[in-house]
Scaffold this motif. Structure first.
Motif, PDB file in Angstrom:
ATOM      1  N   PRO A   1      -6.683 123.692  48.782  1.00 54.30           N
ATOM      2  CA  PRO A   1      -7.555 122.531  48.557  1.00 54.30           C
ATOM      3  C   PRO A   1      -8.862 122.876  47.844  1.00 54.30           C
ATOM      4  CG  PRO A   1      -6.754 122.601  50.830  1.00 54.30           C
ATOM      5  CD  PRO A   1      -6.442 123.920  50.205  1.00 54.30           C
ATOM      6  N   TYR A   2      -9.324 124.137  47.984  1.00 51.87           N
ATOM      7  CA  TYR A   2     -10.657 124.483  47.498  1.00 51.87           C
ATOM      8  C   TYR A   2     -10.565 125.561  46.428  1.00 51.87           C
ATOM      9  CZ  TYR A   2     -11.347 122.211  51.957  1.00 51.87           C
ATOM     10  OH  TYR A   2     -11.269 121.330  53.008  1.00 51.87           O
ATOM     11  N   ARG A   3     -11.439 125.447  45.438  1.00 56.67           N
ATOM     12  CA  ARG A   3     -11.407 126.354  44.300  1.00 56.67           C
ATOM     13  C   ARG A   3     -12.152 127.657  44.550  1.00 56.67           C
ATOM     14  NH1 ARG A   3      -9.865 123.999  39.424  1.00 56.67           N
ATOM     15  NH2 ARG A   3      -9.644 121.714  39.479  1.00 56.67           N
ATOM     16  N   VAL A   4     -13.241 127.589  45.307  1.00 57.74           N
ATOM     17  CA  VAL A   4     -14.106 128.755  45.480  1.00 57.74           C
ATOM     18  C   VAL A   4     -14.408 128.947  46.959  1.00 57.74           C
ATOM     19  CG1 VAL A   4     -15.168 128.539  43.207  1.00 57.74           C
ATOM     20  CG2 VAL A   4     -16.179 127.367  45.164  1.00 57.74           C
ATOM     21  N   ALA A   5     -14.838 130.142  47.294  1.00 55.06           N
ATOM     22  CA  ALA A   5     -15.243 130.455  48.659  1.00 55.06           C
ATOM     23  C   ALA A   5     -16.753 130.288  48.805  1.00 55.06           C
ATOM     24  CB  ALA A   5     -14.837 131.885  49.010  1.00 55.06           C
TER      25      ALA A   5
END
Length: 355
Positions: free
Chosen positions: A202-206
């Motif tokens: 769901p998420y591109r970056v940490a």
């Protein structure tokens, strides 16, 4: 005056573009918006279950059974109560270091019918074992019964759902360690071999915080979709497990992923504190403007009900706070534990007017 209006429109358009750009930097899906003031408020009164002992913990329920998970019990992880009488039916899933015991394991994320029996999967990370607990047989025999105990090693596991007989969906938790940060994601895995089949991200970056992407999740009973209720953003995320399509449904006018750029500010306000679902609706507990330390006040009494396309169908205001909630599909009740009093309450969802 005309030039001022044009300048204002230009600035607003820039803000919208910038907000969209920030969302796209962090989130892999479309953002949709809902207005919770655009639906009529419905009020529901809570009903209590009069238990014969303090149950404690996180509640799950199916028909006449209420399961209460808590790490605070000395010898077991679960107490089971009768929903009508409140009578304790037994304590199950023993703590310990033996071959049929565990030091720690999860609350029930999903209750599955296998023939006439009610079951759930439990993961013990310390022992690296997966238990398939047969709840119905345990009640009949008066002792904990497992249909399956198998070695299963997987790091940073969160939610655990059975999609098919030999397929699991697991959420892999984020890591916020500086230099090793990772964003949470889902994996579909073969149960018998513990092999990953595919990932959903769901998420591109940490972000350098374990809390930034914290969600409470629920599976659609037919296994086709999963929903995340975000704790620190006023947004739910819906992932289609068949197509991989993802979208977020966010409160209109509320902040978005730009908050991820200031983690300390991000965690000051809590929004969604629990979620459960049936095949038609998503029930998300909303804390309106709630400080992260303020559980139990008036703004904890709101439940947003969405369809699986993220459209808001109802705004419910209750007479009690509902945080970790559970939907009983048989009696159509929404259960929760009042952590302050260790009492179980439920809402009769049949009283609602839904689209």
């Amino acid at each position: 005056m005309k030039s001022v209006r044009l300048l204002s429109l230009f600035v607003v358009s820039l803000l919208i573009v910038n907000c969209s750009d920030v969302d796209a930097d962090y989130f892999n899906g479309e953002i949709r918006f809902f207005n919770d003031r655009g639906v009529a408020v419905q009020h529901l009164e809570s009903h209590s279950v009069d238990q014969d002992s303090a149950p404690m913990g996180i509640v799950s329920a199916y028909d006449s059974l209420i399961l209460c998970w808590t790490p605070q019990l000395p010898d077991f992880f679960y107490n089971i109560y009768h929903a009508d009488t409140g009578r304790k039916l037994g304590s199950f899933v023993r703590k310990g270091r033996g071959p049929r015991e565990a030091v720690s394991l999860n609350c029930a994320y999903q209750l599955v019918r296998r023939g006439d029996d009610l079951t759930t999967w439990l993961y013990a990370p310390n022992e690296e074992r997966l238990f398939q607990w047969n709840i119905s047989r345990s009640l009949r025999e008066g002792t904990t019964v497992y249909d399956t105990i198998m070695p299963y090693k997987i790091d940073r596991i969160g939610f655990l759902y059975q999609l098919a007989q030999d397929t699991l969906l697991v959420s892999r938790l984020s890591s916020g360690w500086p230099g090793e940060a990772s964003a949470p994601y889902y994996e579909k895995r073969i149960l018998s071999t513990n092999e990953p089949v595919c990932e959903y991200r769901p998420y591109r970056v940490a972000v350098d915080s374990d809390l930034a992407f914290y969600t409470w999740d629920a599976i659609k009973p037919d296994g086709s979709r999963v929903v995340q209720a975000m704790r620190f953003l006023p947004q739910i995320n819906v992932l289609d497990l068949r197509t991989g399509n993802l979208f977020g449904s966010r409160l209109k006018g509320a902040p978005g992923f730009s908050l991820m750029q200031d983690v300390e500010r991000l965690t000051e306000t809590v929004y969604y504190t629990g979620v459960c679902a049936d095949d038609r609706y998503i029930y998300a507990v909303f804390r309106e403007g709630g400080d992260s330390t303020e559980f139990g006040r008036l703004h904890d009494h709101i439940i947003h009900i969405f369809d699986w396309e993220g459209r808001l169908c109802a705004r419910i205001e209750t007479d009690r706070p509902y945080e970790r909630c559970w939907l009983d599909p048989v009696r159509n009740r929404l259960y929760a534990m009042d952590m302050a009093t260790n009492k179980i309450y439920y809402l009769e969802l049949s009283q609602l007017r839904l689209c």
